[in-house]
Design a protein around this motif. Sequence first.
Motif, PDB file in Angstrom:
ATOM      1  N   UNK A 134      35.588  32.898  25.211  1.00 26.43           N
ATOM      2  CA  UNK A 134      35.586  34.163  25.945  1.00 26.43           C
ATOM      3  C   UNK A 134      34.888  34.039  27.301  1.00 26.43           C
ATOM      4  N   UNK A 135      33.857  33.220  27.371  1.00 19.44           N
ATOM      5  CA  UNK A 135      33.171  33.038  28.651  1.00 19.44           C
ATOM      6  C   UNK A 135      34.053  32.256  29.617  1.00 19.44           C
ATOM      7  N   UNK A 136      34.703  31.219  29.119  1.00 19.64           N
ATOM      8  CA  UNK A 136      35.638  30.448  29.937  1.00 19.64           C
ATOM      9  C   UNK A 136      36.794  31.321  30.420  1.00 19.64           C
ATOM     10  N   UNK A 137      37.380  32.122  29.532  1.00 23.91           N
ATOM     11  CA  UNK A 137      38.502  32.990  29.910  1.00 23.91           C
ATOM     12  C   UNK A 137      38.078  33.999  30.971  1.00 23.91           C
ATOM     13  N   UNK A 138      36.885  34.565  30.822  1.00 25.08           N
ATOM     14  CA  UNK A 138      36.374  35.508  31.827  1.00 25.08           C
ATOM     15  C   UNK A 138      36.166  34.816  33.160  1.00 25.08           C
ATOM     16  N   UNK A 139      35.616  33.623  33.106  1.00 24.91           N
ATOM     17  CA  UNK A 139      35.401  32.824  34.318  1.00 24.91           C
ATOM     18  C   UNK A 139      36.718  32.595  35.053  1.00 24.91           C
ATOM     19  N   UNK A 140      37.750  32.219  34.325  1.00 28.19           N
ATOM     20  CA  UNK A 140      39.048  31.929  34.935  1.00 28.19           C
ATOM     21  C   UNK A 140      39.685  33.193  35.515  1.00 28.19           C
ATOM     22  N   UNK A 141      39.731  34.253  34.730  1.00 26.47           N
ATOM     23  CA  UNK A 141      40.454  35.457  35.140  1.00 26.47           C
ATOM     24  C   UNK A 141      39.758  36.216  36.261  1.00 26.47           C
ATOM     25  N   UNK A 142      38.434  36.234  36.254  1.00 23.94           N
ATOM     26  CA  UNK A 142      37.713  37.118  37.176  1.00 23.94           C
ATOM     27  C   UNK A 142      36.912  36.396  38.254  1.00 23.94           C
ATOM     28  N   UNK A 143      36.575  35.135  38.024  1.00 18.23           N
ATOM     29  CA  UNK A 143      35.727  34.431  38.984  1.00 18.23           C
ATOM     30  C   UNK A 143      36.518  33.524  39.916  1.00 18.23           C
ATOM     31  N   UNK A 144      37.515  32.832  39.399  1.00 10.33           N
ATOM     32  CA  UNK A 144      38.249  31.870  40.250  1.00 10.33           C
ATOM     33  C   UNK A 144      39.745  31.852  39.942  1.00 10.33           C
ATOM     34  N   UNK A 145      40.420  33.019  39.877  1.00  8.84           N
ATOM     35  CA  UNK A 145      41.828  33.032  39.482  1.00  8.84           C
ATOM     36  C   UNK A 145      42.751  32.237  40.404  1.00  8.84           C
ATOM     37  N   UNK A 146      42.445  32.168  41.694  1.00  7.83           N
ATOM     38  CA  UNK A 146      43.328  31.436  42.598  1.00  7.83           C
ATOM     39  C   UNK A 146      43.214  29.925  42.444  1.00  7.83           C
TER      40      UNK A 146
END
Length: 290
Positions: A134-146
Amino acid sequence: MRANLRTLRHLILTQGIPHSPTPLPPQDLRCRIWKLLLGVYKTSADEYVALVSKGPSPVFDKIKNDAFRTLMGDKGFGKVVEEGMLVRVLNAFAWRAKDYPTSRLINLQFSYVQGMNVLAAPFLYIMPELDAFYTFATFIHHTCPLYVQPALEGVHCGIKLLDKCLLIADPTLHAYLKSKNLDPVMYAFPSVMTFSACTPPLHEVLRLWDFLLSYGVHMNIICIVAQLVLIRSEILKSASPMKVLRTFPKLDAKKVIGTCMKLIELIPDSLYDLLVRHVFGMYYLLRYSF
């Protein structure tokens, strides 16, 4: 909460997360802090088990091919993170991403892409598998999606921004590398793509990520410039600087962060604004800014 987070970020910058015995073991403390910084307050074991139970995703073969190579140079990583754990997290992410809502402004697509295995590694190293997912998924979706789009748009923007930052931070070094026809894409691509997680040792990566998660992962670009500045003498003395740059020196997070904080003062506000934006949005604006 905002005031407490500001205090936490300042403590991370000035003192770091404790590595000596504390009421919580160091890795448990870092796990909790990373989740706080990323805003991960809920997890669902039922959802994760359901995703894992779906079996191989359409990108499962790509995940398997990359998983066994993840941080191969770090013996400690393999002792903590089994390959199966990494495969499950990435495969579950790929299934969950198929139903992730797209942005109204930019048509973002999420699935497994090159380098994502390395991005997941630090989370699995310090967290239980469920928290890591869940932390990894949040990181990907909200922190560095591009950074994880099919064409890696954010990564390529980051490389162009690195070139601009290096020109400002050290014109002599920048000119020398240009005279040797060395573009940042040739020596900095892995570091940009993985937020420096590809540079050992892992315990120093964790310290650098403490800083990046506190103040923004866009700071990784300036941290890479800092790494170049720290070895500028060796680069300038070399007739073939690519031999020096082929493998970055072992990461020293404290020294890199200290140099980074000095370099930030040199960056114009307009360029810093692009740095902030390039990891998560406004790609089309960025594309026409170079």
